[in-house]
Design a protein around this motif. Structure first.
Motif, PDB file in Angstrom:
ATOM      1  N   ASN A 478       6.933  -2.837   5.183  1.00 59.11           N
ATOM      2  CA  ASN A 478       6.713  -2.349   6.550  1.00 59.11           C
ATOM      3  C   ASN A 478       7.423  -1.031   6.818  1.00 59.11           C
ATOM      4  OD1 ASN A 478       6.996  -5.740   7.834  1.00 59.11           O
ATOM      5  ND2 ASN A 478       5.232  -4.693   6.990  1.00 59.11           N
ATOM      6  N   THR A 479       8.527  -0.781   6.112  1.00 57.49           N
ATOM      7  CA  THR A 479       9.326   0.406   6.404  1.00 57.49           C
ATOM      8  C   THR A 479       9.047   1.581   5.462  1.00 57.49           C
ATOM      9  OG1 THR A 479      11.153  -0.370   5.006  1.00 57.49           O
ATOM     10  CG2 THR A 479      11.192  -1.003   7.340  1.00 57.49           C
ATOM     11  N   LEU A 480       8.446   1.320   4.279  1.00 58.02           N
ATOM     12  CA  LEU A 480       8.295   2.390   3.295  1.00 58.02           C
ATOM     13  C   LEU A 480       6.848   2.715   2.927  1.00 58.02           C
ATOM     14  CD1 LEU A 480      11.101   1.599   0.658  1.00 58.02           C
ATOM     15  CD2 LEU A 480      11.226   3.087   2.658  1.00 58.02           C
ATOM     16  N   ARG A 481       5.920   1.775   3.055  1.00 58.81           N
ATOM     17  CA  ARG A 481       4.582   1.976   2.481  1.00 58.81           C
ATOM     18  C   ARG A 481       3.532   2.205   3.552  1.00 58.81           C
ATOM     19  NH1 ARG A 481      -0.006  -1.131  -0.258  1.00 58.81           N
ATOM     20  NH2 ARG A 481       0.502  -2.877   1.097  1.00 58.81           N
ATOM     21  N   SER A 482       2.919   3.386   3.542  1.00 61.10           N
ATOM     22  CA  SER A 482       1.750   3.687   4.363  1.00 61.10           C
ATOM     23  C   SER A 482       0.520   3.644   3.466  1.00 61.10           C
ATOM     24  CB  SER A 482       1.876   5.072   4.998  1.00 61.10           C
ATOM     25  OG  SER A 482       2.983   5.131   5.878  1.00 61.10           O
ATOM     26  N   TYR A 483      -0.568   3.115   3.989  1.00 57.74           N
ATOM     27  CA  TYR A 483      -1.760   2.968   3.157  1.00 57.74           C
ATOM     28  C   TYR A 483      -2.993   2.890   4.035  1.00 57.74           C
ATOM     29  CZ  TYR A 483      -1.260  -1.935   4.507  1.00 57.74           C
ATOM     30  OH  TYR A 483      -1.125  -3.094   5.221  1.00 57.74           O
ATOM     31  N   GLY A 484      -4.162   2.986   3.420  1.00 62.42           N
ATOM     32  CA  GLY A 484      -5.412   2.806   4.136  1.00 62.42           C
ATOM     33  C   GLY A 484      -6.446   3.845   3.783  1.00 62.42           C
ATOM     34  N   ASN A 485      -7.635   3.714   4.410  1.00 64.08           N
ATOM     35  CA  ASN A 485      -8.716   4.677   4.236  1.00 64.08           C
ATOM     36  C   ASN A 485      -9.588   4.672   5.479  1.00 64.08           C
ATOM     37  OD1 ASN A 485     -10.936   2.627   3.836  1.00 64.08           O
ATOM     38  ND2 ASN A 485      -9.709   2.139   2.018  1.00 64.08           N
ATOM     39  N   SER A 486     -10.557   5.569   5.504  1.00 65.62           N
ATOM     40  CA  SER A 486     -11.374   5.738   6.702  1.00 65.62           C
ATOM     41  C   SER A 486     -12.296   4.562   6.960  1.00 65.62           C
ATOM     42  CB  SER A 486     -12.202   7.023   6.584  1.00 65.62           C
ATOM     43  OG  SER A 486     -13.022   6.969   5.419  1.00 65.62           O
ATOM     44  N   VAL A 487     -12.476   3.697   5.964  1.00 63.75           N
ATOM     45  CA  VAL A 487     -13.349   2.535   6.133  1.00 63.75           C
ATOM     46  C   VAL A 487     -12.581   1.355   6.718  1.00 63.75           C
ATOM     47  CG1 VAL A 487     -14.843   0.886   4.951  1.00 63.75           C
ATOM     48  CG2 VAL A 487     -14.842   3.294   4.261  1.00 63.75           C
ATOM     49  N   SER A 488     -11.471   0.996   6.088  1.00 63.74           N
ATOM     50  CA  SER A 488     -10.716  -0.179   6.523  1.00 63.74           C
ATOM     51  C   SER A 488      -9.659   0.149   7.568  1.00 63.74           C
ATOM     52  CB  SER A 488     -10.048  -0.847   5.319  1.00 63.74           C
ATOM     53  OG  SER A 488      -9.127   0.046   4.709  1.00 63.74           O
ATOM     54  N   GLY A 489      -9.339   1.438   7.738  1.00 65.55           N
ATOM     55  CA  GLY A 489      -8.312   1.831   8.695  1.00 65.55           C
ATOM     56  C   GLY A 489      -7.000   2.149   8.002  1.00 65.55           C
ATOM     57  N   TYR A 490      -6.053   2.647   8.761  1.00 68.74           N
ATOM     58  CA  TYR A 490      -4.778   3.099   8.234  1.00 68.74           C
ATOM     59  C   TYR A 490      -3.642   2.275   8.824  1.00 68.74           C
ATOM     60  CZ  TYR A 490      -7.618   7.086   6.869  1.00 68.74           C
ATOM     61  OH  TYR A 490      -8.584   7.866   6.330  1.00 68.74           O
ATOM     62  N   SER A 491      -2.732   1.857   7.950  1.00 64.33           N
ATOM     63  CA  SER A 491      -1.529   1.150   8.373  1.00 64.33           C
ATOM     64  C   SER A 491      -0.339   2.009   7.981  1.00 64.33           C
ATOM     65  CB  SER A 491      -1.447  -0.223   7.712  1.00 64.33           C
ATOM     66  OG  SER A 491      -0.325  -0.925   8.148  1.00 64.33           O
ATOM     67  N   LEU A 492       0.477   2.379   8.958  1.00 61.24           N
ATOM     68  CA  LEU A 492       1.550   3.335   8.734  1.00 61.24           C
ATOM     69  C   LEU A 492       2.905   2.657   8.789  1.00 61.24           C
ATOM     70  CD1 LEU A 492       0.206   6.240  10.976  1.00 61.24           C
ATOM     71  CD2 LEU A 492      -0.341   5.682   8.606  1.00 61.24           C
ATOM     72  N   ALA A 493       3.793   3.019   7.844  1.00 63.57           N
ATOM     73  CA  ALA A 493       5.130   2.454   7.774  1.00 63.57           C
ATOM     74  C   ALA A 493       5.966   2.916   8.965  1.00 63.57           C
ATOM     75  CB  ALA A 493       5.806   2.878   6.476  1.00 63.57           C
ATOM     76  N   ASN A 494       6.961   2.103   9.309  1.00 67.49           N
ATOM     77  CA  ASN A 494       7.889   2.442  10.391  1.00 67.49           C
ATOM     78  C   ASN A 494       9.307   2.160   9.900  1.00 67.49           C
ATOM     79  OD1 ASN A 494       9.401   2.787  12.674  1.00 67.49           O
ATOM     80  ND2 ASN A 494       8.249   1.359  13.950  1.00 67.49           N
ATOM     81  N   PRO A 495      10.018   3.190   9.405  1.00 68.47           N
ATOM     82  CA  PRO A 495      11.369   2.974   8.869  1.00 68.47           C
ATOM     83  C   PRO A 495      12.413   2.684   9.933  1.00 68.47           C
ATOM     84  CG  PRO A 495      10.820   5.303   8.851  1.00 68.47           C
ATOM     85  CD  PRO A 495       9.568   4.585   9.248  1.00 68.47           C
ATOM     86  N   ASN A 496      12.024   2.692  11.208  1.00 64.11           N
ATOM     87  CA  ASN A 496      12.965   2.429  12.298  1.00 64.11           C
ATOM     88  C   ASN A 496      12.942   0.981  12.769  1.00 64.11           C
ATOM     89  OD1 ASN A 496      13.873   5.235  12.649  1.00 64.11           O
ATOM     90  ND2 ASN A 496      11.770   5.608  13.336  1.00 64.11           N
ATOM     91  N   LEU A 497      12.238   0.107  12.048  1.00 62.35           N
ATOM     92  CA  LEU A 497      12.189  -1.306  12.426  1.00 62.35           C
ATOM     93  C   LEU A 497      13.566  -1.950  12.304  1.00 62.35           C
ATOM     94  CD1 LEU A 497       8.906  -2.422  10.628  1.00 62.35           C
ATOM     95  CD2 LEU A 497       9.223  -2.090  13.082  1.00 62.35           C
TER      96      LEU A 497
END
Length: 721
Positions: A478-497
Motif C-alpha cells: 500500500n505504501t510503495l507500489r503503484s500499478y494499473g492501466n487504462s482498462v482496469s484503472g490505476y491504484s496509487l501507493a500512499n507512503p503516508n499511511l
C-alpha cells in the motif's frame, strides 16, 4: 477436567477412526471427551494454554480433520471454519498479491499466520503465501479468533492461526501422491531420522502443479466478453524443501533449527506470456530453557528473503487484438526478527502464571514498476524503497479465583512502529528524468490491552468473554507500489499511511456432553482509521490530476468515466469500520458409525464513516452476511470413513452495495481407507454436482466476477515405512 473442544467438522470422530485403524480394533463406542482431550494445549497463546481455559473462540484442526477434508489445500480447508472468509477459489488460482485470509469480516491482511510459532505473513503484501505450508507437512492448526495484539502486535486484529508442522517421531519415511482433475497433482516425501535421544531431524520435500480451471466466470455477467485473446487457465507449479533439526544442547534446554526454500510460478493474470515467480528462502532457530520446574526462557530468531517478479498483460484495443505485456514488477524484500520471553508458573496468591516478553522485527523492501507500451518499450518507471520496524514489550498474568470457578487473563503490549521511505521517484521512458519525492518518516506507539474471563458453570458448561484493543500497520504494498492501466484503472501507493486501531469484545458459551459439543460466540469489533482504497470522484478532479502526474504510470489520467468516477484510486486511513456477528459450531456422535457436524456464522460488516464514495451502514464487499456448513461421516468399518459436506454461502456484494453475488451451495465428498497400518488410499470430489456459480469476491468491476471451483476429482495414496 472440563476440556472445551471447538473443532471444525468431524474432528473427534476422525480421531476415533485413526486410533482404531492403528490398533485394528473392532468398532468402539464414541470417545469420552474428558479423556480424549485432556492434554490439548494451544501453543498460539504464547503461554501454552489448555483448550478448556481459552477465553477467546478457538478452533483446533487435527491431522485427521485435514486428511478427511475434500479440499486439497489448507486455505480451502480453513474456509469452512465459522468466521473465516475465503472464497471457493484455491490459492493457486489467485494472484499471489491477493492470497490472504479475512476473519470476521475485518478485511484481508488483518490476521496473523504463524508457522510453528513464527510469523509467516508476507513481508511486502501482508498476505499469506499458502504454498509455503503444503497439506503433507501439517500436523495440526490452531485458530484463535479475536484481537491478539496484546501477544503479537501487528496483524493481531482478526486473531492468530498457528500451523504446526510435522516433527520427527521415529526413523521412518513417508511418501504420498495424488492426481486429479485439471492435471492437478502432488508428490510429497519426508524422512525422519532419530540420531539420538538429544538429536532428531526431519527432511521433507513436495511438488504441486495444476493446469487450473478458468478463473473468470463462465456464466453471466462477466463472460464471454471477459475472455480475450491469449488468455487461458491459471497454471501453477509449487515446490518446497525443508530441513528441521531438534536437539538438546543441555539437559534443561530444547532447541531447534530449520531452513527452507520454496518457489511458486503461476499464470494468475491468465496470460501465458505473463508469468509470476516467487522465490523464498527462510531460516529460523530458537531454544527453550527450563530455569526451574516452573520457570523457563524462550528465545527465537528468524530471517526470510523473498524475490517476487510479476508481469501483467492486456490485449490490443484494435486489430489484430493480440495480447502484450503492459507492466512488470520486481519486488525483493526480507524480514528479520527476534523474540525473548520469560514464563513463570506461580500458583501463589491467586496468580497462576505471568509472562513478560520483548520482540523486534524489520521489514525491508523495494518495488520497481516498468510500464510498457504495446511495442514492449518502457514508457515509464516507478521506484520506491523503504522499511518498517516493529518493537514490542508485553506482559500477561493469569489468575484463578478460589471462591468461584472464575479464571482471568490480563495482558498488555506496547508497540513502537516506524516507517521510512528514503527513496521514491517516478520517471519517464527507460527511467529518464526521474522526479524524486521526499517522504517524511511515519511513527506510532500503540497500547494493546486485553482482558479475558472464563466461568465454569459446571463440568460440561462454561461461559467466556474477552475485551481487547489491537492494531494493524499498512502493508508495504500500500505504501510503495503503484500499478494499473487504462482498462482496469490505476491504484496509487500512499507512503503516508499510518496503522489502524481496533477495539472489540466477544462473549460465548460452550456446552459438551459425552458424544458431542455445541459452542456459540457473539462479537463486536470497531476499526478506526481503517485502510481502504479511495475512489477519486469528479469532485476531486484536482487531486486525481495531481496523483496521476506524480505516479509515473503511463496513461494515468483523471478522465471521468460514464459512472461519474475516474479510473484512479489510492489508499487512505479515512474511514471507520464495524463488524459484529455470531459464530456457531456443533458436533454429535450419533452412534459408533455415524457422526454429524455443523457450523454457521452471521457477520454484519459496514463502514460507519468514510471519506470515500462507498456508502455507510451497507454490507461491505466480499463479506457474505450468512454462511453455513454441515457434514455427515459414516464409518462402515474402523479402517474406512466416508464424509459428505455441504457449504452454503449467502448473498453478498463484490463492492459495497454494488455488483451482487447470488447465494450458492456446494457439496463435497471424501473417502479414506487404511489398507494396512502403513498404507492408506483416499479419493475426494469437490463440487460433486458440478454446479456453475460465481463465488464471493472483492472487486470494483463486473469483469472481476470469479467462477467457483468446478467439479474436481482427486485420488491418492500415502505410505509410511
Amino acid at each position: 477436567m472440563n476440556h472445551r473442544l471447538i473443532f471444525s467438522r468431524h474432528a473427534i470422530a476422525l480421531c476415533l477412526v485413526s486410533q482404531a485403524v492403528m490398533t485394528w480394533a473392532q468398532i468402539a463406542p464414541p470417545p469420552n471427551y474428558d479423556q480424549k482431550l485432556g492434554d490439548v494445549v494451544v501453543n498460539a497463546t504464547r503461554s501454552d494454554t489448555p483448550l478448556d481455559q481459552m477465553s477467546l473462540n478457538t478452533t483446533i484442526l487435527t491431522k485427521e480433520v485435514l486428511e478427511s477434508s475434500p479440499e486439497q489445500t489448507i486455505d480451502q480447508v480453513l474456509k469452512n471454519v465459522p468466521g473465516v472468509f475465503l472464497n471457493d477459489v484455491p490459492y493457486y488460482q489467485k494472484d499471489p498479491t491477493g492470497q490472504s485470509i479475512n476473519v470476521r469480516g475485518l478485511g484481508y491482511g488483518r490476521t496473523l499466520v504463524l508457522i510453528d510459532g513464527l510469523p509467516a505473513n508476507d513481508a511486502f503484501y501482508g498476505t499469506v503465501q499458502w504454498n509455503l505450508v503444503p497439506m503433507s507437512s501439517i500436523e495440526s492448526v490452531e485458530f484463535v479468533r479475536g484481537g491478539v495484539s496484546s501477544l503479537y502486535g501487528n496483524y493481531g486484529m482478526g486473531g492468530v492461526i498457528n500451523i504446526n508442522t510435522k516433527t520427527p517421531k521415529n526413523s521412518s519415511q513417508e511418501v504420498s501422491a495424488s492426481t486429479g482433475s485439471f492435471s492437478t497433482g502432488n508428490v510429497a516425501a519426508s524422512k525422519d531420522l532419530i540420531v539420538s535421544d538429544s538429536m532428531q531431524m526431519r527432511f521433507s520435500a513436495d511438488y504441486f502443479s495444476s493446469e487450473g480451471f478458468q478463473n473468470y466466470a463462465t456464466i453471466s455477467p462477466a463472460s464471454p466478453s471477459n475472455i480475450k485473446n491469449g488468455m487461458g487457465t491459471d497454471a501453477v507449479k509449487n515446490s518446497n524443501v525443508r530441513l528441521q533439526n531438534y536437539f538438546k544442547p543441555t539437559q534443561d534446554t530444547n532447541a531447534f533449527f530449520r531452513v527452507g526454500y520454496s518457489t511458486m510460478a503461476d499464470l494468475s493474470n491468465n496470460y501465458a506470456i505473463a508469468p509470476n515467480l516467487i522465490q523464498t528462502a527462510d531460516v529460523a532457530g530458537g531454544s527453550t530453557t527450563n530455569l526451574d520446574v516452573n520457570k523457563k526462557v524462550q528465545v527465537n530468531v528468524y530471517y526470510q528473503n523473498t524475490n517476487f517478479y510479476k508481469q501483467t498483460a492486456n490485449n490490443l484495443t484494435a486489430a489484430p487484438y493480440k495480447p502484450y505485456i503492459n507492466a512488470n514488477y520486481t519486488d525483493p524484500y526480507s524480514t528479520t526478527g527476534a523474540s525473548a520471553q520469560y514464563t513463570h508458573d506461580l500458583k501463589v496468591a491467586g496468580v497462576d502464571q505471568y509472562i513478560i516478553g520483548i520482540d523486534a522485527r524489520n521489514i525491508s523492501a523495494s518495488n520497481k514498476t516498468n510500464n510498457l507500451s504495446t511495442a514492449g518499450a518502457v514508457s515509464s518507471v516507478s521506484y520506491a524503497q523503504g522499511q518498517q520496524n516493529f518493537y514490542g514489550l508485553l506482559g500477561q498474568i493469569k489468575s484463578s479465583a478460589s471462591a468461584i470457578p472464575l479464571e482471568a487473563t490480563l495482558g498488555a503490549r506496547v508497540d513502537a512502529w516506524n516507517s521510512q521511505t528514503p527513496n521514491s521517484y517516478n520517471a519517464g521512458a527507460n527511467g529518464s528524468n526521474p522526479v524524486y519525492q521526499g517522504i517524511p518518516n511515519q511513527n506510532k506507539t500503540q497500547l494493546s490491552p486485553t482482558l479475558g474471563l472464563l466461568y465454569k458453570a459446571n463440568k460440561n458448561w462454561d461461559l467466556r468473554s474477552a475485551a481487547y484493543q489491537a492494531f494493524h500497520a499498512p502493508s508495504m504494498n500500500n505504501t510503495l507500489r503503484s500499478y494499473g492501466n487504462s482498462v482496469s484503472g490505476y491504484s496509487l501507493a500512499n507512503p503516508n499511511l499510518t496503522p489502524e486501531t481496533m477495539t472489540g469484545y466477544e462473549v460465548g458459551t460452550d456446552y459438551r456432553w459425552k458424544s458431542g459439543f455445541a459452542q456459540l460466540t457473539a462479537f463486536n469489533n470497531y476499526i478506526q482509521n481503517a485502510i481502504a482504497s479511495y475512489k477519486i470522484t469528479t469532485a476531486n478532479w484536482a487531486t486525481a490530476s495531481s496523483l496521476c502526474s506524480t505516479s509515473g504510470l503511463s496513461g494515468c489520467s483523471a478522465t471521468s468515466s460514464t459512472s461519474g468516477y475516474t479510473n484512479v484510486s489510492y489508499f487512505t486511513n479515512q474511514q471507520n469500520l464495524q463488524s459484529r456477528g455470531i459464530e456457531l459450531q456443533y458436533h454429535h456422535d450419533l452412534n459408533a458409525q455415524w457422526a454429524v457436524d455443523g457450523g454457521y456464522s452471521y457477520t454484519r460488516t459496514v463502514l460507519t464513516w468514510t471519506a470515500t464514495t462507498d456508502p455507510i451502514n451497507t454490507q461491505v464487499g466480499g463479506v457474505p452476511m450468512n454462511m453455513a456448513n454441515a457434514a455427515i461421516t459414516y464409518y462402515p468399518v474402523p479402517q474406512a470413513s466416508l464424509t459428505t459436506t455441504v457449504r452454503y454461502v449467502g448473498n453478498s456484494w463484490m463492492a459495497t452495495g454494488t455488483l451482487p453475488v447470488p447465494a450458492y451451495a456446494v457439496i463435497g465428498l471424501k473417502a479414506n481407507y487404511q489398507v494396512t497400518p502403513q498404507a492408506a488410499v483416499f479419493a475426494s470430489v469437490v463440487n460433486l454436482l458440478n454446479r456453475q456459480y460465481v463465488t464471493f469476491n472483492i472487486a470494483s468491476q463486473a469483469t472481476a466476477y470469479q467462477a467457483g471451483m468446478p467439479q474436481a476429482i482427486t485420488v491418492g495414496a500415502r505410505i509410511t515405512f
